[in-house]
Scaffold this motif. Structure first.
Motif, PDB file in Angstrom:
ATOM      1  N   ASN A  48       0.805  -1.215   0.000  1.00 56.50           N
ATOM      2  CA  ASN A  48       0.000   0.000   0.000  1.00 56.50           C
ATOM      3  C   ASN A  48       0.843   1.272   0.000  1.00 56.50           C
ATOM      4  OD1 ASN A  48      -2.377  -1.498   0.100  1.00 56.50           O
ATOM      5  ND2 ASN A  48      -2.305  -1.622   2.318  1.00 56.50           N
ATOM      6  N   GLY A  49       2.166   1.146   0.025  1.00 57.19           N
ATOM      7  CA  GLY A  49       3.048   2.306   0.012  1.00 57.19           C
ATOM      8  C   GLY A  49       3.408   2.830   1.383  1.00 57.19           C
ATOM      9  N   ASN A  50       3.017   2.136   2.451  1.00 52.43           N
ATOM     10  CA  ASN A  50       3.374   2.551   3.810  1.00 52.43           C
ATOM     11  C   ASN A  50       4.811   2.144   4.107  1.00 52.43           C
ATOM     12  OD1 ASN A  50       0.731   3.448   4.332  1.00 52.43           O
ATOM     13  ND2 ASN A  50       0.105   1.371   4.849  1.00 52.43           N
ATOM     14  N   GLN A  51       5.560   3.025   4.759  1.00 56.29           N
ATOM     15  CA  GLN A  51       6.938   2.721   5.104  1.00 56.29           C
ATOM     16  C   GLN A  51       6.969   1.725   6.264  1.00 56.29           C
ATOM     17  OE1 GLN A  51       9.471   6.095   5.529  1.00 56.29           O
ATOM     18  NE2 GLN A  51      11.117   4.913   6.454  1.00 56.29           N
ATOM     19  N   LEU A  52       7.790   0.688   6.126  1.00 54.06           N
ATOM     20  CA  LEU A  52       7.923  -0.340   7.160  1.00 54.06           C
ATOM     21  C   LEU A  52       9.170  -0.083   7.991  1.00 54.06           C
ATOM     22  CD1 LEU A  52       7.072  -3.446   4.959  1.00 54.06           C
ATOM     23  CD2 LEU A  52       5.577  -2.314   6.593  1.00 54.06           C
ATOM     24  N   GLU A  53       9.067  -0.370   9.286  1.00 62.29           N
ATOM     25  CA  GLU A  53      10.188  -0.210  10.201  1.00 62.29           C
ATOM     26  C   GLU A  53      10.318  -1.460  11.058  1.00 62.29           C
ATOM     27  OE1 GLU A  53       9.507   3.306  12.481  1.00 62.29           O
ATOM     28  OE2 GLU A  53       9.437   4.590  10.710  1.00 62.29           O
ATOM     29  N   GLU A  54      11.475  -1.604  11.701  1.00 61.40           N
ATOM     30  CA  GLU A  54      11.701  -2.743  12.584  1.00 61.40           C
ATOM     31  C   GLU A  54      10.699  -2.701  13.729  1.00 61.40           C
ATOM     32  OE1 GLU A  54      15.781  -2.783  13.773  1.00 61.40           O
ATOM     33  OE2 GLU A  54      16.485  -2.898  11.708  1.00 61.40           O
ATOM     34  N   GLY A  55      10.123  -3.860  14.058  1.00 64.79           N
ATOM     35  CA  GLY A  55       9.158  -3.948  15.139  1.00 64.79           C
ATOM     36  C   GLY A  55       7.721  -3.817  14.679  1.00 64.79           C
ATOM     37  N   ASP A  56       7.503  -3.422  13.423  1.00 65.23           N
ATOM     38  CA  ASP A  56       6.138  -3.299  12.904  1.00 65.23           C
ATOM     39  C   ASP A  56       5.476  -4.667  12.782  1.00 65.23           C
ATOM     40  OD1 ASP A  56       6.218  -0.581  12.665  1.00 65.23           O
ATOM     41  OD2 ASP A  56       6.536  -0.554  10.494  1.00 65.23           O
ATOM     42  N   LYS A  57       4.170  -4.688  13.016  1.00 67.87           N
ATOM     43  CA  LYS A  57       3.387  -5.900  12.814  1.00 67.87           C
ATOM     44  C   LYS A  57       2.818  -5.845  11.407  1.00 67.87           C
ATOM     45  CE  LYS A  57       2.536  -6.426  17.622  1.00 67.87           C
ATOM     46  NZ  LYS A  57       1.716  -6.805  18.700  1.00 67.87           N
ATOM     47  N   ILE A  58       2.971  -6.942  10.674  1.00 66.41           N
ATOM     48  CA  ILE A  58       2.537  -7.004   9.284  1.00 66.41           C
ATOM     49  C   ILE A  58       1.693  -8.242   9.049  1.00 66.41           C
ATOM     50  CG2 ILE A  58       4.482  -5.693   8.352  1.00 66.41           C
ATOM     51  CD1 ILE A  58       5.839  -8.356   7.698  1.00 66.41           C
ATOM     52  N   THR A  59       0.979  -8.255   7.928  1.00 65.51           N
ATOM     53  CA  THR A  59       0.250  -9.439   7.482  1.00 65.51           C
ATOM     54  C   THR A  59       0.606  -9.680   6.027  1.00 65.51           C
ATOM     55  OG1 THR A  59      -1.675  -8.142   6.845  1.00 65.51           O
ATOM     56  CG2 THR A  59      -1.692  -9.070   9.056  1.00 65.51           C
ATOM     57  N   LEU A  60       0.491 -10.922   5.593  1.00 62.15           N
ATOM     58  CA  LEU A  60       0.759 -11.248   4.198  1.00 62.15           C
ATOM     59  C   LEU A  60      -0.399 -10.770   3.344  1.00 62.15           C
ATOM     60  CD1 LEU A  60       2.295 -14.823   4.424  1.00 62.15           C
ATOM     61  CD2 LEU A  60       3.450 -12.701   3.955  1.00 62.15           C
ATOM     62  N   ALA A  61      -0.080 -10.164   2.209  1.00 65.76           N
ATOM     63  CA  ALA A  61      -1.098  -9.632   1.317  1.00 65.76           C
ATOM     64  C   ALA A  61      -1.472 -10.636   0.226  1.00 65.76           C
ATOM     65  CB  ALA A  61      -0.603  -8.340   0.677  1.00 65.76           C
ATOM     66  N   MET A  62      -0.710 -11.723   0.094  1.00 65.49           N
ATOM     67  CA  MET A  62      -1.003 -12.759  -0.896  1.00 65.49           C
ATOM     68  C   MET A  62      -0.414 -14.086  -0.424  1.00 65.49           C
ATOM     69  SD  MET A  62       1.702 -11.441  -3.793  1.00 65.49           S
ATOM     70  CE  MET A  62       1.111  -9.780  -3.799  1.00 65.49           C
ATOM     71  N   ASP A  63      -0.945 -15.178  -0.961  1.00 66.30           N
ATOM     72  CA  ASP A  63      -0.432 -16.503  -0.595  1.00 66.30           C
ATOM     73  C   ASP A  63       1.017 -16.631  -1.067  1.00 66.30           C
ATOM     74  OD1 ASP A  63      -2.874 -17.122   0.434  1.00 66.30           O
ATOM     75  OD2 ASP A  63      -3.487 -18.447  -1.189  1.00 66.30           O
ATOM     76  N   ARG A  64       1.837 -17.277  -0.249  1.00 67.34           N
ATOM     77  CA  ARG A  64       3.241 -17.498  -0.583  1.00 67.34           C
ATOM     78  C   ARG A  64       3.609 -18.933  -0.276  1.00 67.34           C
ATOM     79  NH1 ARG A  64       5.706 -14.157  -3.734  1.00 67.34           N
ATOM     80  NH2 ARG A  64       3.788 -14.809  -4.638  1.00 67.34           N
ATOM     81  N   LYS A  65       4.262 -19.608  -1.225  1.00 66.06           N
ATOM     82  CA  LYS A  65       4.800 -20.941  -0.968  1.00 66.06           C
ATOM     83  C   LYS A  65       6.141 -20.780  -0.270  1.00 66.06           C
ATOM     84  CE  LYS A  65       4.640 -24.469  -3.377  1.00 66.06           C
ATOM     85  NZ  LYS A  65       4.853 -25.532  -4.315  1.00 66.06           N
ATOM     86  N   VAL A  66       6.406 -21.638   0.700  1.00 68.52           N
ATOM     87  CA  VAL A  66       7.684 -21.609   1.394  1.00 68.52           C
ATOM     88  C   VAL A  66       8.653 -22.454   0.589  1.00 68.52           C
ATOM     89  CG1 VAL A  66       8.906 -22.152   3.521  1.00 68.52           C
ATOM     90  CG2 VAL A  66       6.561 -21.319   3.622  1.00 68.52           C
ATOM     91  N   LYS A  67       9.748 -21.837   0.143  1.00 66.62           N
ATOM     92  CA  LYS A  67      10.716 -22.516  -0.700  1.00 66.62           C
ATOM     93  C   LYS A  67      11.328 -23.708   0.052  1.00 66.62           C
ATOM     94  CE  LYS A  67      14.575 -21.537  -3.711  1.00 66.62           C
ATOM     95  NZ  LYS A  67      15.444 -20.498  -4.260  1.00 66.62           N
ATOM     96  N   GLY A  68      11.372 -24.860  -0.625  1.00 69.90           N
ATOM     97  CA  GLY A  68      11.946 -26.057  -0.029  1.00 69.90           C
ATOM     98  C   GLY A  68      10.997 -26.787   0.896  1.00 69.90           C
ATOM     99  N   SER A  69       9.728 -26.445   0.855  1.00 71.63           N
ATOM    100  CA  SER A  69       8.733 -27.051   1.726  1.00 71.63           C
ATOM    101  C   SER A  69       7.404 -27.115   0.990  1.00 71.63           C
ATOM    102  CB  SER A  69       8.584 -26.206   2.995  1.00 71.63           C
ATOM    103  OG  SER A  69       7.513 -26.657   3.779  1.00 71.63           O
ATOM    104  N   SER A  70       6.510 -27.926   1.483  1.00 69.88           N
ATOM    105  CA  SER A  70       5.174 -27.990   0.894  1.00 69.88           C
ATOM    106  C   SER A  70       4.213 -27.037   1.599  1.00 69.88           C
ATOM    107  CB  SER A  70       4.638 -29.422   0.975  1.00 69.88           C
ATOM    108  OG  SER A  70       4.522 -29.806   2.325  1.00 69.88           O
ATOM    109  N   GLN A  71       4.724 -26.272   2.544  1.00 66.46           N
ATOM    110  CA  GLN A  71       3.909 -25.353   3.331  1.00 66.46           C
ATOM    111  C   GLN A  71       3.543 -24.116   2.511  1.00 66.46           C
ATOM    112  OE1 GLN A  71       5.916 -23.920   6.802  1.00 66.46           O
ATOM    113  NE2 GLN A  71       4.049 -23.170   7.750  1.00 66.46           N
ATOM    114  N   VAL A  72       2.324 -23.640   2.692  1.00 60.88           N
ATOM    115  CA  VAL A  72       1.862 -22.417   2.048  1.00 60.88           C
ATOM    116  C   VAL A  72       1.433 -21.437   3.137  1.00 60.88           C
ATOM    117  CG1 VAL A  72       0.155 -21.388   0.512  1.00 60.88           C
ATOM    118  CG2 VAL A  72       1.083 -23.648  -0.009  1.00 60.88           C
ATOM    119  N   LEU A  73       1.934 -20.205   3.045  1.00 66.59           N
ATOM    120  CA  LEU A  73       1.515 -19.150   3.971  1.00 66.59           C
ATOM    121  C   LEU A  73       0.340 -18.427   3.336  1.00 66.59           C
ATOM    122  CD1 LEU A  73       4.994 -17.732   4.989  1.00 66.59           C
ATOM    123  CD2 LEU A  73       3.567 -19.327   6.255  1.00 66.59           C
ATOM    124  N   LYS A  74      -0.775 -18.396   4.010  1.00 73.41           N
ATOM    125  CA  LYS A  74      -2.021 -17.837   3.472  1.00 73.41           C
ATOM    126  C   LYS A  74      -2.100 -16.331   3.685  1.00 73.41           C
ATOM    127  CE  LYS A  74      -3.954 -21.751   2.316  1.00 73.41           C
ATOM    128  NZ  LYS A  74      -4.355 -22.051   0.969  1.00 73.41           N
TER     129      LYS A  74
END
Length: 111
Positions: A48-74
Motif C-alpha cells: 500500500n506504500g506505507n513505510q515499514l520499520e523494525e518492530g512493525d506488525k505485518i500481514t501477508l497480502a497474498m499466498d506465498r509458498k515456502v521454498k523447499g517445503s510444501s507449506q503455504v503461507l495464506k
C-alpha cells in the motif's frame, strides 16, 4: 577528558583506540575528526506504500509458498519485522506458525 556519546545508540561508555572512538554496546566505530556522514537508511514500503520499520506488525497480502517445503503461507498470516536488511528479500520476520523467515516488502502490508 570527556568523550562524546555514541551517535548510533547514545551509549556513554565510549572508549578511544588510537584515533577511532568505539562503542562497546553496539560495536559502532567512528573517527571524531571526520565529518559525521548520514548513514544510508533502507526504506522499505509495503503493497500500500506505507513505510515499514523494525518492530512493525505485518500481514501477508497474498499466498506465498515456502521454498523447499510444501507449506503455504495464506493471506492474512501475521508476522513481526525483526530486522530490515539490504537485498532481494529485505524483511527478516518472525512469522506466526512458520518461524523466522525473509520476506519482500511487496508481499506484505502493515497491520
Amino acid at each position: 577528558m570527556s568523550l562524546p556519546a555514541c551517535p548510533k545508540c547514545n551509549s556513554e561508555f565510549v572508549y578511544q583506540d588510537q584515533e577511532m572512538l568505539i562503542c562497546p554496546e553496539c560495536a559502532h566505530e567512528w573517527n571524531p575528526s571526520e565529518a559525521v556522514a548520514e548513514e544510508d537508511v533502507l526504506i522499505v514500503k509495503d503493497v500500500n506504500g506505507n513505510q515499514l520499520e523494525e518492530g512493525d506488525k505485518i500481514t501477508l497480502a497474498m499466498d506465498r509458498k515456502v521454498k523447499g517445503s510444501s507449506q503455504v503461507l495464506k493471506v492474512g498470516t501475521k508476522a513481526v519485522i525483526k530486522r530490515i536488511v539490504d537485498g532481494d528479500h529485505e524483511l527478516q520476520c518472525k512469522v506466526d506458525g512458520a518461524g523466522d523467515m525473509m520476506l519482500k516488502g511487496s508481499v506484505v502490508k502493515k497491520a
